[in-house]
Design a protein around this motif. Structure first.
Motif, PDB file in Angstrom:
ATOM      1  N   ALA A   1      -5.989  32.615  -9.733  1.00  0.00           N
ATOM      2  CA  ALA A   1      -4.723  33.355  -9.731  1.00  0.00           C
ATOM      3  C   ALA A   1      -4.608  34.246 -10.960  1.00  0.00           C
ATOM      4  O   ALA A   1      -4.095  35.374 -10.876  1.00  0.00           O
ATOM      5  CB  ALA A   1      -3.548  32.383  -9.656  1.00  0.00           C
ATOM      6  N   GLU A   2      -5.065  33.763 -12.108  1.00  0.00           N
ATOM      7  CA  GLU A   2      -5.025  34.576 -13.322  1.00  0.00           C
ATOM      8  C   GLU A   2      -5.861  35.846 -13.156  1.00  0.00           C
ATOM      9  O   GLU A   2      -5.438  36.939 -13.544  1.00  0.00           O
ATOM     10  CB  GLU A   2      -5.538  33.761 -14.514  1.00  0.00           C
ATOM     11  N   THR A   3      -7.052  35.687 -12.602  1.00  0.00           N
ATOM     12  CA  THR A   3      -7.916  36.849 -12.360  1.00  0.00           C
ATOM     13  C   THR A   3      -7.253  37.817 -11.388  1.00  0.00           C
ATOM     14  O   THR A   3      -7.282  39.035 -11.581  1.00  0.00           O
ATOM     15  CB  THR A   3      -9.275  36.392 -11.799  1.00  0.00           C
ATOM     16  N   ALA A   4      -6.639  37.279 -10.329  1.00  0.00           N
ATOM     17  CA  ALA A   4      -5.985  38.119  -9.329  1.00  0.00           C
ATOM     18  C   ALA A   4      -4.820  38.898  -9.934  1.00  0.00           C
ATOM     19  O   ALA A   4      -4.566  40.049  -9.552  1.00  0.00           O
ATOM     20  CB  ALA A   4      -5.493  37.259  -8.171  1.00  0.00           C
TER      21      ALA A   4
ATOM     22  N   LEU B   1      -3.733  39.975  -4.546  1.00  0.00           N
ATOM     23  CA  LEU B   1      -3.125  38.921  -3.733  1.00  0.00           C
ATOM     24  C   LEU B   1      -4.073  38.468  -2.630  1.00  0.00           C
ATOM     25  O   LEU B   1      -4.265  37.262  -2.420  1.00  0.00           O
ATOM     26  CB  LEU B   1      -1.808  39.417  -3.135  1.00  0.00           C
ATOM     27  N   VAL B   2      -4.661  39.422  -1.927  1.00  0.00           N
ATOM     28  CA  VAL B   2      -5.556  39.085  -0.817  1.00  0.00           C
ATOM     29  C   VAL B   2      -6.784  38.326  -1.335  1.00  0.00           C
ATOM     30  O   VAL B   2      -7.220  37.336  -0.726  1.00  0.00           O
ATOM     31  CB  VAL B   2      -5.982  40.352  -0.052  1.00  0.00           C
TER      32      VAL B   2
ATOM     33  N   GLY C   1       2.125  27.800  -9.825  1.00  0.00           N
ATOM     34  CA  GLY C   1       3.317  28.403  -9.222  1.00  0.00           C
ATOM     35  C   GLY C   1       3.746  29.701  -9.902  1.00  0.00           C
ATOM     36  O   GLY C   1       3.948  30.724  -9.226  1.00  0.00           O
ATOM     37  N   PRO C   2       3.883  29.719 -11.240  1.00  0.00           N
ATOM     38  CA  PRO C   2       4.291  30.958 -11.913  1.00  0.00           C
ATOM     39  C   PRO C   2       3.306  32.108 -11.708  1.00  0.00           C
ATOM     40  O   PRO C   2       3.710  33.277 -11.628  1.00  0.00           O
ATOM     41  CB  PRO C   2       4.353  30.551 -13.395  1.00  0.00           C
ATOM     42  N   ARG C   3       2.030  31.817 -11.604  1.00  0.00           N
ATOM     43  CA  ARG C   3       1.043  32.882 -11.396  1.00  0.00           C
ATOM     44  C   ARG C   3       1.123  33.442  -9.974  1.00  0.00           C
ATOM     45  O   ARG C   3       0.941  34.644  -9.763  1.00  0.00           O
ATOM     46  CB  ARG C   3      -0.349  32.347 -11.722  1.00  0.00           C
ATOM     47  N   VAL C   4       1.375  32.572  -9.007  1.00  0.00           N
ATOM     48  CA  VAL C   4       1.553  33.065  -7.640  1.00  0.00           C
ATOM     49  C   VAL C   4       2.841  33.890  -7.561  1.00  0.00           C
ATOM     50  O   VAL C   4       2.896  34.920  -6.876  1.00  0.00           O
ATOM     51  CB  VAL C   4       1.583  31.890  -6.642  1.00  0.00           C
TER      52      VAL C   4
END
Length: 222
Positions: A78-81, A91-92, A130-133
């Motif tokens: 998620a961090e990389t995204a 996101l994808v 959660g916060p990263r999403v």
């Protein structure tokens, strides 16, 4: 030789054995789910059962350690995204990578969806994943590529829905979850000129009923 020097190899051996246990547990639980035993893990790791029990009091303790590792890996994804130049691509990419890992790992799916399992990982998911999403969703909303009413919790729910598709596909169609993800992704966008082509083929009626029967422990249709 000093006592400190004598202790160092033992600590190295203990950590090496711990990593072997976690690697073996990852492979065993991925293939067989959480019904596998500590004895199964010890055998797969090539270690004595007593060695495993000295490091992990019971199977739940091993699941906690393994699940925490898995959630940290999802946090890194998620961090990389979140750093992707294109918010939608970020996101994808996250959804595809997270869904792929869970689809290939029966134990991880069961830990995520079974109440009482992996509580350390659940706490970590709330605090860090959660916060990263949420940030992924915010970036996409601000770029106008995500419906304005979609929140981070909607994205998390989507991942669970994709895992249900992975379970339905099972061995009959291991990549079935990708079609479900494609359908859901189209539903997240404010507008598209045309539906996005879906990967793979839909399950036939016979395959679908066979898969559902297998999930419920009933024999498939002849």
């Amino acid at each position: 030789m000093s006592t400190t020097e004598d202790a160092r190899p033992l600590r190295r051996d203990a950590e090496r054995n711990r990593r072997r246990m976690l690697e073996a547990a990852a492979e065993v639980f991925a293939a067989r789910g959480l019904s596998a035993t500590l004895d199964d893990v010890a055998h797969h790791a090539g270690l004595g059962v007593g060695t495993v029990y000295r490091r992990f009091a019971d199977k739940d303790a091993l699941i906690e350690a393994l699940f925490e590792d898995r959630i940290r890996a999802l946090v890194a994804l998620a961090e990389t995204a979140c750093r992707a130049a294109d918010p939608w691509e970020g996101l994808v990419t996250y959804l595809e990578a997270a869904s792929s890992r869970m689809a290939a790992d029966r134990g991880l799916r069961e830990a995520v969806t079974t109440p009482g399992r992996g509580q350390v990982g659940v706490t970590l998911a709330r605090a860090e994943l959660g916060p990263r999403v949420d940030e992924l969703a915010r970036r996409c909303r601000e770029a106008g590529v995500l419906r304005p009413d979609v929140a981070g919790t909607d994205i998390a729910t989507l991942v669970h829905a994709v895992q249900a598709a992975a379970q339905i596909g099972g061995a009959i169609s291991p990549e079935h979850w990708r079609r479900t993800l494609g359908i859901l992704l189209d539903g997240l966008t404010p507008a598209r000129p045309a539906p996005t082509p879906l990967p793979g083929a839909a399950l036939s009626e016979g395959e679908f009923h066979e898969a559902m029967s297998a999930r419920q422990g009933r024999p498939g249709r002849a």
